[in-house]
Design an enzyme around this catalytic site. Sequence first.
Site, PDB file in Angstrom:
ATOM      1  N   GLY A  37       1.812  -5.550   6.669  1.00  0.00           N
ATOM      2  CA  GLY A  37       2.474  -6.334   7.695  1.00  0.00           C
ATOM      3  C   GLY A  37       3.422  -7.388   7.137  1.00  0.00           C
ATOM      4  O   GLY A  37       3.968  -7.232   6.041  1.00  0.00           O
ATOM      5  N   ASP A  88      -0.277   6.191  10.260  1.00  0.00           N
ATOM      6  CA  ASP A  88       0.377   5.758  11.489  1.00  0.00           C
ATOM      7  C   ASP A  88       1.890   5.634  11.308  1.00  0.00           C
ATOM      8  O   ASP A  88       2.609   5.343  12.272  1.00  0.00           O
ATOM      9  CB  ASP A  88      -0.223   4.446  12.023  1.00  0.00           C
ATOM     10  CG  ASP A  88      -0.636   3.477  10.935  1.00  0.00           C
ATOM     11  OD1 ASP A  88      -0.202   3.647   9.787  1.00  0.00           O
ATOM     12  OD2 ASP A  88      -1.410   2.545  11.227  1.00  0.00           O
ATOM     13  N   HIS A  90      -0.358   6.073  -1.426  1.00  0.00           N
ATOM     14  CA  HIS A  90       0.182   5.084  -0.476  1.00  0.00           C
ATOM     15  C   HIS A  90       0.984   5.803   0.608  1.00  0.00           C
ATOM     16  O   HIS A  90       2.197   5.958   0.513  1.00  0.00           O
ATOM     17  CB  HIS A  90       1.060   4.065  -1.208  1.00  0.00           C
ATOM     18  CG  HIS A  90       1.407   2.856  -0.394  1.00  0.00           C
ATOM     19  ND1 HIS A  90       0.965   1.591  -0.696  1.00  0.00           N
ATOM     20  CD2 HIS A  90       2.148   2.722   0.725  1.00  0.00           C
ATOM     21  CE1 HIS A  90       1.427   0.724   0.188  1.00  0.00           C
ATOM     22  NE2 HIS A  90       2.166   1.398   1.071  1.00  0.00           N
ATOM     23  N   HIS A 122      -0.905  -4.784  -0.031  1.00  0.00           N
ATOM     24  CA  HIS A 122       0.528  -4.911  -0.262  1.00  0.00           C
ATOM     25  C   HIS A 122       0.776  -6.314  -0.819  1.00  0.00           C
ATOM     26  O   HIS A 122       0.213  -7.292  -0.333  1.00  0.00           O
ATOM     27  CB  HIS A 122       1.306  -4.818   1.050  1.00  0.00           C
ATOM     28  CG  HIS A 122       1.379  -3.458   1.666  1.00  0.00           C
ATOM     29  ND1 HIS A 122       0.273  -2.729   2.039  1.00  0.00           N
ATOM     30  CD2 HIS A 122       2.463  -2.707   2.017  1.00  0.00           C
ATOM     31  CE1 HIS A 122       0.681  -1.587   2.585  1.00  0.00           C
ATOM     32  NE2 HIS A 122       1.993  -1.544   2.580  1.00  0.00           N
ATOM     33  N   ASP A 146       4.963   6.279   1.483  1.00  0.00           N
ATOM     34  CA  ASP A 146       4.866   5.144   2.397  1.00  0.00           C
ATOM     35  C   ASP A 146       4.777   5.602   3.858  1.00  0.00           C
ATOM     36  O   ASP A 146       3.684   5.821   4.369  1.00  0.00           O
ATOM     37  CB  ASP A 146       6.020   4.170   2.177  1.00  0.00           C
ATOM     38  CG  ASP A 146       5.689   2.743   2.608  1.00  0.00           C
ATOM     39  OD1 ASP A 146       4.493   2.456   2.873  1.00  0.00           O
ATOM     40  OD2 ASP A 146       6.597   1.901   2.649  1.00  0.00           O
ATOM     41  N   ASP A 147       5.916   5.720   4.534  1.00  0.00           N
ATOM     42  CA  ASP A 147       5.949   6.131   5.949  1.00  0.00           C
ATOM     43  C   ASP A 147       6.870   7.339   6.088  1.00  0.00           C
ATOM     44  O   ASP A 147       7.984   7.231   6.605  1.00  0.00           O
ATOM     45  CB  ASP A 147       6.466   4.983   6.831  1.00  0.00           C
ATOM     46  CG  ASP A 147       5.600   3.749   6.757  1.00  0.00           C
ATOM     47  OD1 ASP A 147       4.435   3.823   7.191  1.00  0.00           O
ATOM     48  OD2 ASP A 147       6.075   2.705   6.277  1.00  0.00           O
ATOM     49  N   GLU A 169       6.274  -7.335  -2.084  1.00  0.00           N
ATOM     50  CA  GLU A 169       7.285  -6.494  -1.441  1.00  0.00           C
ATOM     51  C   GLU A 169       8.399  -7.375  -0.884  1.00  0.00           C
ATOM     52  O   GLU A 169       9.587  -7.060  -1.007  1.00  0.00           O
ATOM     53  CB  GLU A 169       6.652  -5.660  -0.327  1.00  0.00           C
ATOM     54  CG  GLU A 169       7.609  -4.713   0.366  1.00  0.00           C
ATOM     55  CD  GLU A 169       6.944  -3.899   1.467  1.00  0.00           C
ATOM     56  OE1 GLU A 169       7.586  -2.950   1.944  1.00  0.00           O
ATOM     57  OE2 GLU A 169       5.799  -4.210   1.862  1.00  0.00           O
ATOM     58  N   HIS A 179       0.972   5.781   4.937  1.00  0.00           N
ATOM     59  CA  HIS A 179       0.441   5.264   6.194  1.00  0.00           C
ATOM     60  C   HIS A 179       0.372   6.417   7.193  1.00  0.00           C
ATOM     61  O   HIS A 179       1.412   6.979   7.548  1.00  0.00           O
ATOM     62  CB  HIS A 179       1.343   4.173   6.756  1.00  0.00           C
ATOM     63  CG  HIS A 179       1.421   2.934   5.907  1.00  0.00           C
ATOM     64  ND1 HIS A 179       0.781   1.767   6.256  1.00  0.00           N
ATOM     65  CD2 HIS A 179       2.061   2.680   4.736  1.00  0.00           C
ATOM     66  CE1 HIS A 179       1.034   0.837   5.337  1.00  0.00           C
ATOM     67  NE2 HIS A 179       1.804   1.371   4.405  1.00  0.00           N
TER      68      HIS A 179
END
Length: 340
Positions: free
Chosen positions: A178, A24, A20, A205, A286-287, A208, A22
């Site tokens: 999102g 971006d 997991h 997702h 994640d990010d 969350e 991202h």
Amino acid sequence: MNSTMQRSVIDPHYPLVELHRHLDGNVRLETILDLGLQYNLGLPATSLEGLRPYVQVVEPKPSILDFFTKFEWLTKVMVNAEACRRIAYENVEDAYHEGIDYIELRFSPLFMAEAHQLDPAGVVEAVVDGVKAAQRELPMRAALIGIISRTYGVEGCWRELNALLTHKDNIIALDLAGDELHFPGELFVEHFKKAREAGWHAVPHAGEVLGAESVWQALRELGAERIGHAVHAVSDPALLDHLAEQQIGIESNLTSNVQTSTVADYASHPLKLFLERGIPATINTDDPGISAIDIAHEYQVAVEKAGLSMEQAKQAQQNALQVCFLSKEEKQALIEAKQG
């Protein structure tokens, strides 16, 4: 953190897998600075340290939507297909330097296209090309998960899904990311049906922001084989039993969940409980471009702050290989490569 401790948390004799991340949400600060200056994008600062507070989270944010504002400069530098290709390539390169043996990177083509009104299908092509190029040059495996971002609504997600399907053979799964609060999973049942018809896995997702009912919906109506976050699954013991019985993977993201105030602190995170219940939960970043972390950091805080024992951390590492979308033969080859 002490690098020796980091190595001791991650078992060096077993494949390191991330499920997991991202791509971006993982744009290098140096790349933002480089592209921002190259294309005269009006950066808020012209040094790495000056730019850092505009891109990375320093303090926990009051909500996930506030966390999302940190994406502004990540997406602003996605000025064309070549920039998207570079970012995808660098994601694989970053994973390799972190010692990851196999990674499933996810991306939202509409999100990446939005700032400069790019063609979403062109973004998909650029991302696929960048990931393929990196794998040709580096001894590691990577796969792509396509995201439909529910924040764009039902029609926007059809546009996004159709863009992803232009390269359906280079994508292994569909995610739904999102604004979970305002765009629940019920709106996207048909999207996932079409994705499954294309031969893709389902990894939305859920749980969350919303409660356990969001996870149940993802399982029953979207065909979820793994769940992103699923933090609020803990409110329903029957759901925890089901996740364990069916061996549904949970993609846990410790630092991200703290920074978005999804959990109050690391000690409050349910990852330890998931593992105790026999659910194949995993550790992910994640990010990481926003959170300013890497996978070693997440394993370290899992033990030091989230209460995992060393054995539980190793179990999470093993779980990631178990629930990833490689074949049995490919998984075994990774194990043999690490042990040989």
